[in-house]
Design a protein around this motif. Structure first.
Motif, mmCIF file in Angstrom:
data_model
loop_
_atom_site.group_PDB
_atom_site.id
_atom_site.type_symbol
_atom_site.label_atom_id
_atom_site.label_comp_id
_atom_site.label_asym_id
_atom_site.label_seq_id
_atom_site.Cartn_x
_atom_site.Cartn_y
_atom_site.Cartn_z
ATOM 1 N N ASN A 26 0.819 -1.217 0.000
ATOM 2 C CA ASN A 26 0.000 0.000 0.000
ATOM 3 C C ASN A 26 0.847 1.259 0.000
ATOM 4 N N PHE A 27 1.925 1.262 0.795
ATOM 5 C CA PHE A 27 2.785 2.444 0.866
ATOM 6 C C PHE A 27 3.374 2.764 -0.507
ATOM 7 N N CYS A 28 3.849 1.750 -1.219
ATOM 8 C CA CYS A 28 4.418 1.973 -2.553
ATOM 9 C C CYS A 28 3.348 2.453 -3.524
ATOM 10 N N ARG A 29 2.162 1.895 -3.433
ATOM 11 C CA ARG A 29 1.066 2.348 -4.302
ATOM 12 C C ARG A 29 0.750 3.818 -4.032
ATOM 13 N N PHE A 30 0.779 4.217 -2.769
ATOM 14 C CA PHE A 30 0.586 5.624 -2.408
ATOM 15 C C PHE A 30 1.667 6.494 -3.054
ATOM 16 N N LEU A 31 2.929 6.047 -2.959
ATOM 17 C CA LEU A 31 4.037 6.816 -3.538
ATOM 18 C C LEU A 31 3.872 6.987 -5.046
ATOM 19 N N PHE A 32 3.511 5.909 -5.726
ATOM 20 C CA PHE A 32 3.328 5.978 -7.182
ATOM 21 C C PHE A 32 2.209 6.946 -7.561
ATOM 22 N N ASP A 33 1.222 7.088 -6.714
ATOM 23 C CA ASP A 33 0.111 7.994 -6.975
ATOM 24 C C ASP A 33 0.513 9.458 -6.790
ATOM 25 N N LYS A 34 1.547 9.722 -5.990
ATOM 26 C CA LYS A 34 1.898 11.095 -5.621
ATOM 27 C C LYS A 34 3.174 11.633 -6.276
ATOM 28 N N PHE A 35 4.070 10.739 -6.703
ATOM 29 C CA PHE A 35 5.382 11.171 -7.182
ATOM 30 C C PHE A 35 5.710 10.563 -8.541
ATOM 31 N N ASP A 36 6.776 11.066 -9.140
ATOM 32 C CA ASP A 36 7.263 10.554 -10.422
ATOM 33 C C ASP A 36 7.632 9.068 -10.275
ATOM 34 N N PRO A 37 7.081 8.209 -11.126
ATOM 35 C CA PRO A 37 7.326 6.768 -10.999
ATOM 36 C C PRO A 37 8.809 6.379 -11.006
ATOM 37 N N ALA A 39 11.367 8.143 -9.926
ATOM 38 C CA ALA A 39 11.925 8.505 -8.620
ATOM 39 C C ALA A 39 11.448 7.542 -7.540
ATOM 40 N N VAL A 40 10.190 7.115 -7.650
ATOM 41 C CA VAL A 40 9.643 6.158 -6.676
ATOM 42 C C VAL A 40 10.361 4.822 -6.797
ATOM 43 N N TRP A 41 10.542 4.321 -8.013
ATOM 44 C CA TRP A 41 11.250 3.048 -8.188
ATOM 45 C C TRP A 41 12.665 3.136 -7.635
ATOM 46 N N SER A 42 13.320 4.254 -7.845
ATOM 47 C CA SER A 42 14.671 4.431 -7.314
ATOM 48 C C SER A 42 14.668 4.310 -5.788
ATOM 49 N N ALA A 43 13.743 4.993 -5.132
ATOM 50 C CA ALA A 43 13.654 4.934 -3.668
ATOM 51 C C ALA A 43 13.306 3.533 -3.184
ATOM 52 N N ILE A 44 12.336 2.912 -3.832
ATOM 53 C CA ILE A 44 11.912 1.566 -3.439
ATOM 54 C C ILE A 44 13.082 0.587 -3.552
#
Length: 166
Positions: A26-37, A39-44
């Motif tokens: 859920n947390f990752c899905r939230f991130l993908f909804d709010k930020f550049d994908p 950048a999110v993949w990099s953080a994940i």
């Protein structure tokens, strides 16, 4: 150097096994909804954010020390739409070693993200209280390496020993 007991070797196997679920929470899905994908993949990937098995949609925040050894995995459940921690009858916070009933596990926490601070020694370090905030900050302000204390009670000199002069 920390001696790796059999319980830590079990934890290493659980960590490696969890990598097949990277980004599936859920947390990752939230991130993908709010930020550049991207950048999110990099953080994940940098923080190895994986799906926890304790509750549907839960997240594992793995703590890795300066040598990349897995020290523990904190499991938390977040609301997919708000990104806030789910609270209620239970706080929806757990640990991988407890969930998997690893006997004689000696939880010796380190800073969440410490492995990144050590591997990216040319970057300035940002310190926050929670893993969630460290991950979000790494997306919003990627010029710093973000680490988390995982609570006020975890702020002490020994936790920051590897980051002296940083």
């Amino acid at each position: 150097k920390m001696r790796r007991s059999s319980s830590f070797k079990v934890m290493d196997k659980l960590f490696l096994g969890s990598l097949s679920t990277i980004g599936e929470c859920n947390f990752c899905r939230f991130l993908f909804d709010k930020f550049d994908p991207e950048a999110v993949w990099s953080a994940i990937n940098n923080y190895s954010i994986c799906k926890g098995g304790q509750w549907k949609g839960s997240t594992i925040f793995w703590q890795q020390d300066g040598q990349g050894n897995v020290r523990g995995g904190k499991i938390m459940l977040y609301d997919v739409s708000t990104g806030k921690r789910v609270k209620g009858e239970s706080n929806k916070i757990g640990w991988v070693h407890t969930n998997h009933k690893i006997k004689n596990f000696d939880l010796r926490q380190c800073l969440f993200g410490l492995h990144l601070a050590i591997s990216e020694s040319d970057k300035t370090i940002g310190v926050v209280e929670s893993a969630k905030t460290a991950v979000i900050a790494s997306i919003a302000m990627p010029d710093l390496v973000w680490v988390s204390t995982e609570g006020l009670r975890n702020i002490n000199a020994s936790r920051f020993q590897l980051l002296v002069n940083r």
